[in-house]
Enzyme design. Sequence first.
Site, PDB file in Angstrom:
ATOM      1  N   HIS A   1      93.685  41.420   6.366  1.00  0.00           N
ATOM      2  CA  HIS A   1      94.186  42.634   5.727  1.00  0.00           C
ATOM      3  C   HIS A   1      93.577  42.837   4.333  1.00  0.00           C
ATOM      4  O   HIS A   1      93.064  43.908   3.999  1.00  0.00           O
ATOM      5  CB  HIS A   1      95.712  42.548   5.644  1.00  0.00           C
ATOM      6  CG  HIS A   1      96.389  43.789   5.165  1.00  0.00           C
ATOM      7  ND1 HIS A   1      96.593  44.058   3.831  1.00  0.00           N
ATOM      8  CD2 HIS A   1      96.925  44.837   5.843  1.00  0.00           C
ATOM      9  CE1 HIS A   1      97.210  45.220   3.701  1.00  0.00           C
ATOM     10  NE2 HIS A   1      97.448  45.718   4.924  1.00  0.00           N
TER      11      HIS A   1
ATOM     12  N   ASP B   1      97.006  40.802  -2.279  1.00  0.00           N
ATOM     13  CA  ASP B   1      97.102  40.978  -0.827  1.00  0.00           C
ATOM     14  C   ASP B   1      97.072  39.616  -0.145  1.00  0.00           C
ATOM     15  O   ASP B   1      97.584  38.644  -0.698  1.00  0.00           O
ATOM     16  CB  ASP B   1      95.930  41.860  -0.357  1.00  0.00           C
ATOM     17  CG  ASP B   1      96.294  42.741   0.819  1.00  0.00           C
ATOM     18  OD1 ASP B   1      96.463  42.184   1.922  1.00  0.00           O
ATOM     19  OD2 ASP B   1      96.400  43.964   0.639  1.00  0.00           O
TER      20      ASP B   1
ATOM     21  N   SER C   1      98.482  51.095   3.805  1.00  0.00           N
ATOM     22  CA  SER C   1      97.705  50.005   3.209  1.00  0.00           C
ATOM     23  C   SER C   1      96.235  50.380   3.084  1.00  0.00           C
ATOM     24  O   SER C   1      95.535  49.913   2.183  1.00  0.00           O
ATOM     25  CB  SER C   1      97.816  48.740   4.063  1.00  0.00           C
ATOM     26  OG  SER C   1      99.060  48.123   3.898  1.00  0.00           O
TER      27      SER C   1
END
Length: 588
Positions: free
Chosen positions: A178, A145, A347
């Site tokens: 994220h 990620d 996600s």
Amino acid sequence: MRRLLLIGLCVFSFLLSVLSFQAFATEPGTFDSIILDFRESLTSDELSSELSELKSGYSSDIRLNSEFSQADHVFVMKGDAALLRKLKNSDIGKYTEFVEPNYIYKTTGKPNDPDYDKQWNFQSINIEESWKHTQGKGTVVAVIDTGVSQVLDLKETQFVEGYDFVNDRSNASDDNGHGTHVAGTIAQSTNNRYGVAGVAYEASIMPLKVLAAWGGGTTADIAEAIRWAADHGAHVINMSLGGGGESQLMREAIEYAHSKKVTIVAAAGNSRRSVAEFPARYPHVIAVSAYDSTTKKAPYSNYGTGIDIAAPGGSIQSSANKSGGILQNTINPATGESVLEYFQGTSMAAPHVAGVAALVHSLGTQDPDRIEGILKKSAIAVQDDPQNFYGAGRLDAKGAVDLALKDRPFFWWLSPKLWSGFFSRIWFDGSSFNLGLKVLMLGIAIAFSQVFIAQMPRNRASLYWGLVLGSCGLFFLRGIFITNLPQFPLRLAGSSIPELVGTILNSNLLNPISASVLIPFLLLAGLLGHPSLKWFAIGCTFGVAACLAVSAVFLPEMQWLGSSAIARGYLGVNALLSLGLGLLAARE
């Protein structure tokens, strides 16, 4: 013979699984204080005397548990496992009914993280029931990620070595937020009285940065990260990323990781299209769509072709009301500070599946195809789903863990990973016995047999077993302690014949009944006519003589007699009687 061996292995496997599974599968109890339940028969003076000794010798912090504990003489004192062992090895057993940890219990299932109630997504996947069996310990999850930063609610989470493929460096910290959010869903520190919880909170995170601060990255970096994870011990890979365009390089990387028994999970995409994006669409990748807090398909989620399973991704209706999103601890990309934020997207759905895959893996299922099969078979099916919004159904952590428990092979207990977990719960305390005296007792017992037995038996095993059990016993067993299991069976198995009654009475002192010629006399009376077992009885007699003789000189501590001259005399006389009895039996 082979048939007997096979039957024996089967019986051993069954007994071991029944007797010890709970000790392996559940978290050991924690405590910071100790309970001492003194005998009600003690006078007030005797009780005061023992409390004074404890305060001076161990801790001044000893008190009645409450005003209602006076009649039962229940006291508590601050202490850890080391102090507990010392107390159990002292003569406190003469005055107490038991000494045990004052375990800390918590509300069942629900962790103490203050914002856990805001995690509707965890209730949706039945996570609390799965935690009764496993929390993912021993499984490594690679988060491919934007990197992962160890924010406040990841401080207690285990991390392994990672890599930053964007900047070609070992520090894979997050500059977007994220990846940290995704890692939190998988393994956020739990029961730490801060923030929120994680699905497999005892699993380890491998941070692999392939996306830059703006949120994008290349297939080359992602493919390299997949191979790197497979080569560095990852068991599960989570990729909450995707896009269009099929890549041969990434397909080969996924095939390579799959061949190394890595389970790969990826987000299906947020473009509302009727097909999963890449890499979720590749073979051997579990493609995850998203649903909201009402279990309806999230409006942004991809669906249709390639969707394998659905998980909570959330749906934020407005900037003022974000509670429908997925709450985890991450960073503010502008300042780098630790914040709790609601995110939404496939996600956020994918790491729920990766976390449950980690739970399944931790129970012994390692084949990625089998793990995928368990996740799909246990999923909560959605009957009316013509457009394949949900794939096999909605993720069910409890169902997956239950199925994984049933799926384990018969000889699951041979798994090195399981035994490594077991040995982390076992310790050895050499202070539980006096090694020098035990060796001296055995040495003298062997010397007695060599001097006083004119003709040794052909098979000396019976004799030597008697010498060992009569003199020192399997004393090393008395030093073994196993979390959540009583130590009494090991203490009993590690006792010599003179120690037996004292052990049964929960005391380290010799008892006049067993520390005498009585048991050797009874053994000889019953076994002297047997051609082999008589040598066991003779060995026990010489062993008891050696034990009593050494105890009379160096450690004359007895129940009821103390360490007085009377105790020394009693031990000495019975040592001589045992030696004489053994000599007569050997000559006979």
